[in-house]
Each structure stands twice: as structure tokens, then as C-alpha cells.
Design a protein around this motif. Structure first.
Motif, PDB file in Angstrom:
ATOM      1  N   ILE A  58       1.257  10.528   8.647  1.00 36.96           N
ATOM      2  CA  ILE A  58       1.171  11.432   9.797  1.00 36.96           C
ATOM      3  C   ILE A  58       2.559  11.818  10.286  1.00 36.96           C
ATOM      4  O   ILE A  58       2.825  13.000  10.545  1.00 36.96           O
ATOM      5  CB  ILE A  58       0.327  10.795  10.923  1.00 36.96           C
ATOM      6  CG1 ILE A  58      -1.129  10.694  10.491  1.00 36.96           C
ATOM      7  CG2 ILE A  58       0.453  11.605  12.220  1.00 36.96           C
ATOM      8  CD1 ILE A  58      -1.996   9.851  11.404  1.00 36.96           C
ATOM      9  N   LYS A  59       3.442  10.855  10.416  1.00 37.72           N
ATOM     10  CA  LYS A  59       4.796  11.156  10.911  1.00 37.72           C
ATOM     11  C   LYS A  59       5.528  12.110   9.966  1.00 37.72           C
ATOM     12  O   LYS A  59       6.281  12.975  10.413  1.00 37.72           O
ATOM     13  CB  LYS A  59       5.578   9.866  11.110  1.00 37.72           C
ATOM     14  CG  LYS A  59       5.104   9.088  12.333  1.00 37.72           C
ATOM     15  CD  LYS A  59       5.831   7.799  12.503  1.00 37.72           C
ATOM     16  CE  LYS A  59       7.178   8.057  13.130  1.00 37.72           C
ATOM     17  NZ  LYS A  59       7.871   6.827  13.507  1.00 37.72           N
ATOM     18  N   LYS A  60       5.294  11.968   8.665  1.00 36.15           N
ATOM     19  CA  LYS A  60       5.948  12.823   7.683  1.00 36.15           C
ATOM     20  C   LYS A  60       5.339  14.233   7.652  1.00 36.15           C
ATOM     21  O   LYS A  60       6.071  15.222   7.569  1.00 36.15           O
ATOM     22  CB  LYS A  60       5.836  12.191   6.289  1.00 36.15           C
ATOM     23  CG  LYS A  60       6.432  13.027   5.187  1.00 36.15           C
ATOM     24  CD  LYS A  60       6.250  12.390   3.826  1.00 36.15           C
ATOM     25  CE  LYS A  60       6.771  13.317   2.754  1.00 36.15           C
ATOM     26  NZ  LYS A  60       6.438  12.847   1.408  1.00 36.15           N
ATOM     27  N   ASN A  61       4.034  14.320   7.715  1.00 33.87           N
ATOM     28  CA  ASN A  61       3.344  15.595   7.491  1.00 33.87           C
ATOM     29  C   ASN A  61       2.898  16.349   8.740  1.00 33.87           C
ATOM     30  O   ASN A  61       2.499  17.506   8.647  1.00 33.87           O
ATOM     31  CB  ASN A  61       2.123  15.357   6.591  1.00 33.87           C
ATOM     32  CG  ASN A  61       2.530  14.878   5.220  1.00 33.87           C
ATOM     33  OD1 ASN A  61       3.220  15.581   4.495  1.00 33.87           O
ATOM     34  ND2 ASN A  61       2.144  13.671   4.883  1.00 33.87           N
ATOM     35  N   TYR A  62       2.937  15.697   9.891  1.00 34.46           N
ATOM     36  CA  TYR A  62       2.445  16.333  11.126  1.00 34.46           C
ATOM     37  C   TYR A  62       3.411  16.142  12.291  1.00 34.46           C
ATOM     38  O   TYR A  62       3.086  15.439  13.247  1.00 34.46           O
ATOM     39  CB  TYR A  62       1.065  15.777  11.493  1.00 34.46           C
ATOM     40  CG  TYR A  62      -0.015  16.113  10.512  1.00 34.46           C
ATOM     41  CD1 TYR A  62      -0.767  17.277  10.655  1.00 34.46           C
ATOM     42  CD2 TYR A  62      -0.292  15.268   9.434  1.00 34.46           C
ATOM     43  CE1 TYR A  62      -1.764  17.583   9.753  1.00 34.46           C
ATOM     44  CE2 TYR A  62      -1.294  15.571   8.523  1.00 34.46           C
ATOM     45  CZ  TYR A  62      -2.020  16.727   8.698  1.00 34.46           C
ATOM     46  OH  TYR A  62      -3.008  17.024   7.805  1.00 34.46           O
TER      47      TYR A  62
END
Length: 175
Positions: free
Chosen positions: A168-172
Motif C-alpha cells: 500500500i505504501k509503495k502503490n497508493y
């Protein structure tokens, strides 16, 4: 009346949400998460309808036909999809608005924490996903927000918390 048991449940839930919010990069939301649960209407009804294995709002709804605590709660907390239902200016009908990523992150933290609190030792990383898809029929949630939440919850089910938070932190990123 289960005042102390209800207070313990709220505090445990908020601690877990805070932990996940910090990991997801939204610490302020973790700090203020569900503060309305200490308001009179939410706290009193929560203590009155407390069961320990599910939301007291469900029991209040069974007894009264509606939940006063829930109606108060959903209008004050942006991590609930119901907060994002508003009137369309052109059609003059209610519609589900897209939920900003930072509130979807808090919604995820809330769902994991609630599953952990109510399932206890029976919790698995599949529980939040299973709950979400089981209750899809009653949701008037924005389709794009549903898609994102289902993606995250399925990722959690398949890969666990640590990998899901990294994903999530990487993609959103949120604004």
C-alpha cells in the motif's frame, strides 16, 4: 450496562488502529480515530448493547430498529464509506463519492483492528476480507473505492500484514 468492558474494547480497538495508521503513514488519523465513541450517545448505547463479540450497534439495531450510536458515528468519521454519500448536483439523488486514499487507509486499519478485537484468537488475515465481501450487498460505496479496498484486503489475505502495508505504501501514496 457494561461500561468498563465497552471502554476496554474501544481503547483496545483504537490502540490497534493507531498502530496500523502509523505504519501506513497516517499518524494523525490514528491519533484521532473514533474519538466520537467517547461521546454520550455512542458510549452510553455501546455500553448498554455491549456483547463483546460484535459491534454493539448491531444489537442496538436489532432491539430498536436503528442504531442511534451508528448514525452519530458515521457522520463524524471519514473512514466510513457512509460519510462519503452525498447528493449529486445534477440528478439530485444520493450517490457514493470516491473516498480519498488516506481515509481508505484508515478504513483498512479500522477493519483489521475490528476483526482482531471481535475474533480474538480466531483472527486470521482472511477475516477482514471475508467480512468485507460478506457485507458487500448492503454497501452503497463508490465502485472505485470498493475496488481498492477489495484489492488491499485480498492482498492482506494472501500475503499478510507486513507485506500488505509495504504494498500500500509503495502503490497508493496519499495527498
Amino acid at each position: 450496562m457494561h461500561i468498563f468492558k465497552h471502554l476496554h474494547t474501544i481503547n483496545k480497538h483504537r490502540r490497534l488502529v493507531r498502530k496500523y495508521c502509523f505504519k501506513l503513514g497516517i499518524p494523525w488519523q490514528g491519533m484521532i480515530h473514533d474519538l466520537s465513541k467517547y461521546s454520550f450517545v455512542e458510549f452510553f448505547n455501546g455500553a448498554k448493547y455491549y456483547q463483546g463479540t460484535r459491534s454493539p450497534n448491531d444489537r442496538e439495531r436489532e432491539v430498536k430498529g436503528y442504531s442511534e450510536a451508528w448514525m452519530h458515528h458515521k457522520g463524524r468519521n471519514k473512514h466510513h464509506y457512509e460519510y462519503w454519500i452525498d447528493v449529486n448536483n445534477e440528478t439530485r439523488e444520493y450517490e457514493a463519492k470516491e473516498i480519498p486514499i488516506k481515509y481508505l487507509k484508515e478504513m483498512l486499519a479500522d477493519r483489521i483492528a475490528a476483526s482482531r478485537v471481535y475474533k480474538g484468537k480466531d483472527y486470521t488475515d482472511a477475516a477482514p476480507y471475508d467480512y468485507f465481501v460478506t457485507h458487500m450487498a448492503i454497501r452503497n460505496m463508490n465502485p472505485k473505492s470498493i475496488e481498492i479496498m477489495k484489492d488491499w484486503l485480498l492482498y492482506l489475505k494472501l500475503h499478510g500484514e507486513k507485506e500488505t502495508i509495504k504494498y500500500i505504501k509503495k502503490n497508493y501514496p496519499h495527498k
